[in-house]
Write an enzyme that holds these catalytic residues in place. Structure first.
Site, PDB file in Angstrom:
ATOM      1  CB  SER A   1      -0.870  -0.021   1.271  1.00  0.00           C
ATOM      2  OG  SER A   1      -1.627   1.149   1.401  1.00  0.00           O
TER       3      SER A   1
ATOM      4  CG  LEU B   1       4.480   6.769   1.518  1.00  0.00           C
ATOM      5  CD1 LEU B   1       5.304   7.426   2.623  1.00  0.00           C
ATOM      6  CD2 LEU B   1       4.239   7.757   0.376  1.00  0.00           C
TER       7      LEU B   1
ATOM      8  CG  ASP C   1       1.823  -5.108   3.737  1.00  0.00           C
ATOM      9  OD1 ASP C   1       2.193  -3.992   3.310  1.00  0.00           O
ATOM     10  OD2 ASP C   1       0.826  -5.239   4.502  1.00  0.00           O
TER      11      ASP C   1
ATOM     12  CB  VAL D   1       8.053  -5.353  10.295  1.00  0.00           C
ATOM     13  CG1 VAL D   1       7.937  -5.374   8.780  1.00  0.00           C
ATOM     14  CG2 VAL D   1       7.107  -4.340  10.922  1.00  0.00           C
TER      15      VAL D   1
ATOM     16  CB  CYS E   1       7.106   1.518   3.417  1.00  0.00           C
ATOM     17  SG  CYS E   1       8.136   2.470   2.294  1.00  0.00           S
TER      18      CYS E   1
ATOM     19  CB  SER F   1       6.671  10.792  10.194  1.00  0.00           C
ATOM     20  OG  SER F   1       5.709  11.828  10.229  1.00  0.00           O
TER      21      SER F   1
ATOM     22  CE1 TYR G   1       3.319   7.287  12.215  1.00  0.00           C
ATOM     23  CE2 TYR G   1       3.504   9.677  12.182  1.00  0.00           C
ATOM     24  CZ  TYR G   1       3.548   8.458  11.522  1.00  0.00           C
ATOM     25  OH  TYR G   1       3.822   8.411  10.175  1.00  0.00           O
TER      26      TYR G   1
ATOM     27  CG  PHE H   1       3.884  11.725   0.646  1.00  0.00           C
ATOM     28  CD1 PHE H   1       4.589  12.523   1.538  1.00  0.00           C
ATOM     29  CD2 PHE H   1       4.404  11.540  -0.621  1.00  0.00           C
ATOM     30  CE1 PHE H   1       5.794  13.112   1.170  1.00  0.00           C
ATOM     31  CE2 PHE H   1       5.606  12.116  -0.997  1.00  0.00           C
ATOM     32  CZ  PHE H   1       6.308  12.900  -0.099  1.00  0.00           C
TER      33      PHE H   1
ATOM     34  CB  THR I   1      -0.809   6.859   1.339  1.00  0.00           C
ATOM     35  OG1 THR I   1      -1.137   7.326   2.640  1.00  0.00           O
ATOM     36  CG2 THR I   1       0.606   7.286   0.987  1.00  0.00           C
TER      37      THR I   1
END
Ligand SMILES: NC(=O)c1ccc[n+]([C@@H]2O[C@H](COP(=O)([O-])OP(=O)(O)OC[C@H]3O[C@@H](n4cnc5c(N)ncnc54)[C@H](O)[C@@H]3O)[C@@H](O)[C@H]2O)c1
Length: 253
Positions: A15, A17, A36, A58, A84, A146, A159, A192, A194
């Site tokens: 998905s 980026l 993923d 991950v 990503c 980010s 985050y 961005f 997305t």
């Protein structure tokens, strides 16, 4: 590094980026493995690009090790890693009715975004450490932080902490891996377009885009992928974080 013919791993490649990056790498002749959690989307992207999808979490030790085994069996040792995979919950430190931020949400965000990134980096690099050199280097890692690492907004404590960790570990990992001739770079994207943002109504997207000084719009995933390509190709880029944000500095909300 010349991308053509190399194996590249893109986490979160199903998905946004990551998908744009996988598309760019395949177009440049790389064999792409998508790591993923989203099987349906991951398989579809892999089929489109002639690559492979591997179901990987991950944040999980054994899952990443098994994913790297599968990628290596299909394509050989990977030279390019683009991290990503990520999650972005929005929770205040003290929320409604003065409830404290749930600790498990904070821990999960750091576990996926920061520990997950490190988990893939260390295992990928260990396999690459003894591979043949190509034009004086062995491989390249690109992480995704980010702008929230620097100017996180209200609700972004977890985050921002996770992305600040990615920024902070970029230089020491580059120093660790220098002896193996593996470069490490991090991109800190602004806003961005997305799937996360595509769900917002047009007027909200326009308002977000208007906050960007120049160009006054949301970033395109292909522009993120374009920077990944430059990083992979340029052997002097190492140990640095690049903001890719049209000069935005996020406001508190
Ligand atoms: N879109 C933006 O504006 C923006 C801005 C700054 C940073 N980022 C960062 O860029 C990265 C990609 O964001 P995006 O907008 O493309 O998001 P996205 O939600 O479109 O894609 C993220 C992908 O990561 C996968 N993923 C999530 N947790 C995973 C896990 N534990 N293991 C494996 N895969 C997992 C998801 O299934 C998804 O396919 C994220 O790290 C995000 O924090 C995005």
């Amino acid at each position: 590094m010349n991308i053509n013919g190399l194996l590249a791993i893109v986490t979160g490649g199903a998905s946004g980026l990551g998908k744009a990056t996988a598309t760019m790498l395949a177009a440049q002749g790389a064999k792409v493995a998508i790591f993923d959690l989203n099987e349906e989307a991951g398989k579809a992207v892999a089929a489109e690009l002639g690559g492979i999808y591997v179901g990987v979490n991950v944040a999980d030790d054994a899952s990443v090790a098994a994913g790297l085994d599968a990628a290596e069996a299909a394509h050989g040792v990977a030279r390019i890693l683009v991290n990503c995979a990520g999650i972005a919950p929005a929770v205040k430190t003290v929320g409604k009715e003065n409830a404290p931020h749930p600790l498990d949400t904070f821990a999960k965000t750091v576990t996926v975004n920061l520990i997950g990134t490190f988990n893939v980096i260390s295992k990928f690099s260990a396999r690459l450490a003894t591979a043949e050199e190509i034009d004086g280097e062995r491989g390249v890692i690109v992480n995704t932080a980010s702008v929230a690492a620097y100017d996180g907004q209200i609700g972004q404590a977890a985050y921002s902490a996770s992305k600040g960790g990615v920024v902070g570990m970029t230089l020491p990992i580059a120093r660790d891996l220098a002896q193996h001739k593996i470069r490490v770079m991090t991109i800190a994207p602004g806003i961005f377009l997305t799937p996360m943002l595509e769900a917002f109504p047009q007027h909200v997207r326009d308002a977000l885009g208007a906050q960007v000084p120049h160009p006054s719009r949301l970033g395109k995933p292909a522009e993120y992928a374009q920077l990944v390509e430059s990083i992979v190709r340029n052997p002097m880029l190492n140990g640095e974080v690049i903001r890719l944000d049209g000069a935005i500095r996020m406001t508190p909300r």
